[in-house]
Structure formats: C-alpha cells, structure tokens
Scaffold this motif. Structure first.
Motif, short mmCIF file in Angstrom:
data_model
loop_
_atom_site.label_atom_id
_atom_site.label_comp_id
_atom_site.label_asym_id
_atom_site.label_seq_id
_atom_site.Cartn_x
_atom_site.Cartn_y
_atom_site.Cartn_z
N PHE A 76 5.96 47.13 6.27
CA PHE A 76 6.49 46.22 7.27
C PHE A 76 5.96 44.80 7.04
CE2 PHE A 76 6.09 44.16 11.46
CZ PHE A 76 7.44 44.03 11.75
N SER A 77 4.68 44.69 6.76
CA SER A 77 4.07 43.38 6.50
C SER A 77 4.65 42.72 5.25
CB SER A 77 2.56 43.50 6.36
OG SER A 77 1.99 43.99 7.54
N PHE A 78 4.90 43.53 4.23
CA PHE A 78 5.47 43.00 3.00
C PHE A 78 6.86 42.42 3.22
CE2 PHE A 78 8.05 43.52 -0.81
CZ PHE A 78 7.34 42.72 -1.70
N VAL A 79 7.71 43.16 3.91
CA VAL A 79 9.07 42.69 4.18
C VAL A 79 9.03 41.45 5.08
CG1 VAL A 79 11.27 43.32 5.27
CG2 VAL A 79 10.10 44.96 3.83
N THR A 80 8.12 41.43 6.03
CA THR A 80 7.96 40.26 6.90
C THR A 80 7.45 39.07 6.11
OG1 THR A 80 7.54 41.73 8.78
CG2 THR A 80 6.88 39.43 9.01
N LEU A 81 6.50 39.30 5.20
CA LEU A 81 5.99 38.22 4.35
C LEU A 81 7.11 37.60 3.53
CD1 LEU A 81 3.60 36.66 2.93
CD2 LEU A 81 3.68 38.51 1.26
N GLN A 82 7.95 38.43 2.95
CA GLN A 82 9.09 37.92 2.18
C GLN A 82 9.97 37.02 3.05
OE1 GLN A 82 10.45 41.84 0.48
NE2 GLN A 82 11.17 40.42 -1.08
N ALA A 83 10.29 37.48 4.23
CA ALA A 83 11.16 36.71 5.12
C ALA A 83 10.49 35.40 5.53
CB ALA A 83 11.52 37.54 6.35
N CYS A 84 9.20 35.44 5.81
CA CYS A 84 8.48 34.22 6.21
C CYS A 84 8.40 33.23 5.05
CB CYS A 84 7.08 34.56 6.71
SG CYS A 84 7.10 35.43 8.29
N LEU A 85 8.16 33.73 3.86
CA LEU A 85 8.12 32.86 2.68
C LEU A 85 9.49 32.23 2.46
CD1 LEU A 85 6.27 31.87 0.42
CD2 LEU A 85 6.96 33.86 -0.91
N PHE A 86 10.54 33.00 2.69
CA PHE A 86 11.90 32.47 2.60
C PHE A 86 12.09 31.33 3.60
CE2 PHE A 86 16.44 32.48 3.57
CZ PHE A 86 16.98 32.46 2.30
N TYR A 87 11.62 31.54 4.83
CA TYR A 87 11.73 30.50 5.86
C TYR A 87 10.95 29.25 5.45
CZ TYR A 87 11.60 27.99 10.23
OH TYR A 87 11.73 27.01 11.18
N PHE A 88 9.72 29.41 4.95
CA PHE A 88 8.92 28.26 4.51
C PHE A 88 9.64 27.48 3.42
CE2 PHE A 88 4.87 30.80 5.62
CZ PHE A 88 4.97 30.40 6.95
N CYS A 89 10.27 28.20 2.53
CA CYS A 89 11.02 27.58 1.44
C CYS A 89 12.18 26.75 2.00
CB CYS A 89 11.52 28.65 0.48
SG CYS A 89 12.33 27.98 -0.95
N TYR A 90 12.93 27.31 2.91
CA TYR A 90 14.05 26.60 3.51
C TYR A 90 13.57 25.39 4.29
CZ TYR A 90 18.32 29.22 2.67
OH TYR A 90 19.44 29.75 2.13
N TYR A 91 12.50 25.55 5.04
CA TYR A 91 11.99 24.46 5.85
C TYR A 91 11.48 23.32 4.97
CZ TYR A 91 10.21 22.22 10.02
OH TYR A 91 10.02 21.36 11.06
N SER A 92 10.95 23.65 3.81
CA SER A 92 10.47 22.63 2.88
C SER A 92 11.62 21.92 2.16
CB SER A 92 9.54 23.25 1.83
OG SER A 92 8.41 23.80 2.43
N PHE A 93 12.70 22.63 1.89
CA PHE A 93 13.82 22.02 1.16
C PHE A 93 14.73 21.21 2.08
CE2 PHE A 93 18.09 21.91 -0.60
CZ PHE A 93 17.84 21.38 -1.85
N PHE A 94 15.13 21.78 3.19
CA PHE A 94 16.06 21.12 4.10
C PHE A 94 15.27 20.28 5.10
CE2 PHE A 94 18.46 24.78 2.59
CZ PHE A 94 19.68 24.19 2.27
N ASN A 95 15.43 18.97 5.00
CA ASN A 95 14.69 18.03 5.85
C ASN A 95 15.66 17.22 6.70
OD1 ASN A 95 11.98 17.11 3.71
ND2 ASN A 95 12.81 18.95 3.94
N ARG A 96 15.16 16.80 7.83
CA ARG A 96 15.91 15.90 8.69
C ARG A 96 15.95 14.52 8.03
NH1 ARG A 96 18.04 19.07 11.96
NH2 ARG A 96 16.80 20.54 13.09
N THR A 97 16.94 13.71 8.40
CA THR A 97 17.10 12.40 7.75
C THR A 97 15.88 11.51 7.92
OG1 THR A 97 18.29 11.58 9.68
CG2 THR A 97 19.62 12.40 7.86
N ASP A 98 15.25 11.55 9.08
CA ASP A 98 14.08 10.70 9.29
C ASP A 98 12.86 11.18 8.51
OD1 ASP A 98 13.97 12.94 10.95
OD2 ASP A 98 12.74 11.92 12.45
N GLU A 99 12.83 12.44 8.12
CA GLU A 99 11.71 12.97 7.34
C GLU A 99 11.77 12.54 5.88
OE1 GLU A 99 10.84 17.19 9.62
OE2 GLU A 99 12.47 17.12 8.15
#
Length: 186
Positions: A76-99
């Motif tokens: 369960f932790s492994f699958v959750t880690l994958q999903a969280c890492l995916f989220y971190f990746c998306y949050y780092s790539f997609f930025n708001r215009t002011d960022e």
C-alpha cells in the motif's frame, strides 16, 4: 491488511486526479493569459505528454495491482509513494503564470532537472519495482520492455542536457511514441 483493491485504487486515483486537476488548471490559466505569457513550444510538447502519461500510469497501476488479494502495508505504501511522486512531478512541471514570470521557457528550465529525474524514477518504480512487489511476472503490454530500464536512464540523462534540438527531438519522440502506442491498441 484486509483492504480491497477497489478502495486502494480509489485512494490512488484521488492523488492522480489532484495532479491532473493542477495540470489542467495551470494550462487553463496559461490559455487565458496567452497574450501575457512568453510561449515555449518545448514546454507545450511536454505538457501534452504529461497529460497522456497520467492515463498511462493509472492504467499501469491497475494492470499490475488489480490481481493483488493480500495487501501489506509495504504494498500500500509503495503504490501511494508512486502516486505522490507523480503528483510532485506534476506540481513541479505545471506552474502558475506568476510562478514563472509569464515565461514558459524560464519555468521549464528552472524545473526540468527535478521533473525529469522524478519521471525517470517513476518509470523505474512502475516497470521494474512494481512487478516484483506485486508478484506480477507478465508484461501487460509487450512493448513496455523499453520502458523498464532504458527510459529511466534516458530521462535522467536528459535532465542534464541543455541542447535545445536534442530536447525537442526527445519530446517529439516521447509524444509520438505514446500516441502510436494508443493507436495500435485500438
């Protein structure tokens, strides 16, 4: 742990959904402010690929884990880690215009290294570690052999390559290979 796969995939889907929601809201903001931002086509190519990747990774999680009956805390932790890492990746790539000071190239160059390292790690976890932990010996899509070891290495190498032509070539390759895979599965 006596949790059914339905509950686990729902939990993981929420994390993937949050990542995709963040990406789509950032893209919508960029479209709304298209006259104020400095476009960078390499960023847009990768954005298309990332949105397709959300579907591909979610399907991969389902394919590798849907037969799992006994869920340990590690699984369960492994699958959750994958999903969280995916989220971190998306949050780092997609930025708001002011960022990104209304400059997609600046945002891409600032975050490219960490995003590509995260993606390399995600491919490694998804296609090398997941089958081992899940106890899955089958490859649900035969042409994913390429993804298992080569793609993580390529992404980690491209995290440090600054050549614009090579980056465009890599982006086109990734987008078209993903689209080709989708079209051949029809």
């Amino acid at each position: 742990m006596e949790i059914s796969f339905g509950y686990i995939i729902t939990f993981v889907s929420l994390i993937y959904g949050l990542a995709l929601t963040h990406a789509l809201s950032c893209v919508a903001e960029l479209i709304q402010n298209r006259n104020k931002i400095k476009n960078y086509w390499l960023w847009w190519l990768w954005a298309v690929w990332f949105i397709l990747l959300a579907v591909g990774f979610w399907i991969s999680i389902y394919a590798y884990w849907h037969d799992c009956v006994e869920w340990s805390m590690m699984k369960f932790s492994f699958v959750t880690l994958q999903a969280c890492l995916f989220y971190f990746c998306y949050y780092s790539f997609f930025n708001r215009t002011d960022e990104i000071n209304n400059d997609l190239k600046e945002g891409f160059d600032t975050n490219k290294r960490i995003v590509f390292i995260f993606i390399g790690l995600l491919f490694f976890l998804m296609f090398v570690v997941s089958p081992v932990i899940a106890g899955t010996s089958k490859a649900f899509v035969p042409n994913l052999k390429f993804s298992s070891l080569v793609l993580p290495i390529i992404f980690c190498v491209f995290a440090f390559i600054k050549n614009k032509f090579a980056n465009y070539l890599f982006a086109f390759f990734m987008v078209f290979s993903f689209l080709f895979q989708i079209l051949t599965d029809i």
